[in-house]
Design an enzyme around this catalytic site. Sequence first.
Site, mmCIF file in Angstrom:
data_model
loop_
_atom_site.group_PDB
_atom_site.id
_atom_site.type_symbol
_atom_site.label_atom_id
_atom_site.label_comp_id
_atom_site.label_asym_id
_atom_site.label_seq_id
_atom_site.Cartn_x
_atom_site.Cartn_y
_atom_site.Cartn_z
ATOM 1 C CE LYS A 147 -1.849 56.881 98.726
ATOM 2 N NZ LYS A 147 -1.086 58.067 99.245
ATOM 3 C CB THR B 84 -2.974 55.278 94.075
ATOM 4 O OG1 THR B 84 -2.986 54.270 93.073
ATOM 5 C CG2 THR B 84 -3.481 54.629 95.364
ATOM 6 C CG ASP B 85 -5.076 54.157 89.114
ATOM 7 O OD1 ASP B 85 -4.237 53.635 89.878
ATOM 8 O OD2 ASP B 85 -4.947 54.169 87.874
ATOM 9 C CD GLU B 86 -1.971 50.042 92.716
ATOM 10 O OE1 GLU B 86 -2.096 49.179 93.586
ATOM 11 O OE2 GLU B 86 -0.925 50.217 92.079
ATOM 12 C CE1 TYR C 45 0.583 52.699 97.751
ATOM 13 C CE2 TYR C 45 -0.557 51.716 95.875
ATOM 14 C CZ TYR C 45 -0.015 52.821 96.510
ATOM 15 O OH TYR C 45 -0.090 54.044 95.907
HETATM 16 O O1 TDX Z 1 9.091 43.394 87.813
HETATM 17 C C1 TDX Z 1 7.918 43.708 87.539
HETATM 18 N N1 TDX Z 1 7.261 43.032 86.541
HETATM 19 C C2 TDX Z 1 5.965 43.299 86.193
HETATM 20 O O2 TDX Z 1 5.410 42.640 85.293
HETATM 21 C C3 TDX Z 1 7.233 44.787 88.215
HETATM 22 C C4 TDX Z 1 7.906 45.568 89.303
HETATM 23 C C5 TDX Z 1 5.923 45.054 87.839
HETATM 24 N N2 TDX Z 1 5.296 44.318 86.876
HETATM 25 C C6 TDX Z 1 3.910 44.646 86.503
HETATM 26 C C7 TDX Z 1 2.933 44.752 87.657
HETATM 27 C C8 TDX Z 1 1.975 45.832 87.180
HETATM 28 O O3 TDX Z 1 0.946 45.243 86.397
HETATM 29 O O4 TDX Z 1 3.936 45.941 85.901
HETATM 30 C C9 TDX Z 1 2.816 46.730 86.297
HETATM 31 C C10 TDX Z 1 3.314 47.966 86.984
HETATM 32 O O5 TDX Z 1 3.882 47.556 88.205
HETATM 33 P P1 TDX Z 1 4.416 48.614 89.310
HETATM 34 O O6 TDX Z 1 5.409 49.507 88.663
HETATM 35 O O7 TDX Z 1 4.835 47.847 90.519
HETATM 36 O O8 TDX Z 1 3.126 49.491 89.568
HETATM 37 P P2 TDX Z 1 1.630 49.094 90.049
HETATM 38 O O9 TDX Z 1 1.602 47.836 90.817
HETATM 39 O O10 TDX Z 1 0.730 49.203 88.850
HETATM 40 O O11 TDX Z 1 1.334 50.310 91.074
HETATM 41 C C11 TDX Z 1 1.733 51.617 90.700
HETATM 42 O O12 TDX Z 1 0.681 52.418 90.298
HETATM 43 C C12 TDX Z 1 -0.164 52.947 91.250
HETATM 44 C C13 TDX Z 1 2.524 52.281 91.806
HETATM 45 O O13 TDX Z 1 3.526 51.423 92.267
HETATM 46 C C14 TDX Z 1 1.649 52.720 92.899
HETATM 47 O O14 TDX Z 1 2.380 53.401 93.887
HETATM 48 C C15 TDX Z 1 0.613 53.616 92.359
HETATM 49 O O15 TDX Z 1 -0.244 54.021 93.367
#
Ligand code: TDX
Length: 347
Positions: free
Chosen positions: A157, A128-130, A153
């Site tokens: 990774k 992942t880019d994280e 997380y």
């Molecule tokens: O309810 C929410 N409200 C919200 O504002 C959720 C679930 C997320 N968010 C925000 C957090 C992030 O800035 O949206 C963005 C995306 O969230 P996620 O879908 O949880 O993804 P993120 O945290 O960016 O991580 C994802 O990208 C990299 C994946 O979950 C990872 O597995 C991947 O490696």
Amino acid sequence: MRILVTGGAGFIGANFLNLLVPRHPEHHFVNLDALTYAANLGSLEAVANRPNYTFERVDLCDFSALRAVFAQHKPDVVVHFAAESHVDRSITGPRAFLRTNVEGTFNLLEACRELWPPGQGLLHHVSTDEVFGSLGATGLFHEETRYDPSSPYSASKASSDHLVRAWHRTFGLPVRVSNCSNNYGPLQFPEKLIPLLILNLLERKPLPVYGQGLNVRDWLYVEDHCEAIWVIINAGQNGRTYNVGGRSEQRNIDVVKKLCLLIAEESGAPEAELVGLVRHVPDRPGHDLRYAIDSSRIEAELGWKPRESFESGLRKTVRWYLANRAWIDSVRTGEYRRWIELNYGSR
Ligand code: TDX
């Protein structure tokens, strides 16, 4: 080739198998999955009965079971998708992330090293880019960007990436690594932002936006990601890392608004009513501000580029969720409801 896919019943792994098993009858695919909460064999109905597909239920942390599967199937290529992947869950319960992502990857590396003579085989590690941490308002992640993970997380990774590269340098294990941006598309478990919002919109439930919704993610349609991995397996170089991005940077609040518009168009609901469901809730601790990937290496060296724009990919995704209510019902089990209460109940 005999290709063993770990985590093939998860979101990206299942899309990979659904794409490649029918396209490549000359290869045999073994799906190795522990079937934990986000995995679903129902995502693989289209390939389950194909002669070039086999499923094995194995937990990567069970090394003797893993060795037995390796001895039986003798894979030429291993594609490593299996991981705990939800950042919010890694905050409320980090232990599973260390176990699966670090110990599981270690076991997989040892199983590969045991099976393959030096210099033979290939392990493709999906990451992942994280691992690169957070960007400010400008700049891009390159393959050489320093690792700086923020969450349990992403730290897990990052650890797994380091293990994979160490096994290459120390033991000569043939490995390739890809670091991708945020995936979205069919079959994604509805804890991640896009499927969570789609389901809440369909049921007119509040749309939780962390903080002001100004965090930026680079969105990659899952099939574009799977094609990138396939290109790397077939034409990439051992020991090399490839960044895979969607060229689709979006602020979270804009993702929410685009989904409101799309669902209004696709379902006939009034857009204003849907936008009215937005709720700004307390932010995620350690929330990375911005991710953006420079994919120029894979584009220049291997000729890959994403086919879907964010608009076209998002429309396909919404249509898939609208057409697959039975799949949605099957994944929203008691564990799913428990998570929604735990993560959003107090926000
Ligand atoms: O309810 C929410 N409200 C919200 O504002 C959720 C679930 C997320 N968010 C925000 C957090 C992030 O800035 O949206 C963005 C995306 O969230 P996620 O879908 O949880 O993804 P993120 O945290 O960016 O991580 C994802 O990208 C990299 C994946 O979950 C990872 O597995 C991947 O490696």
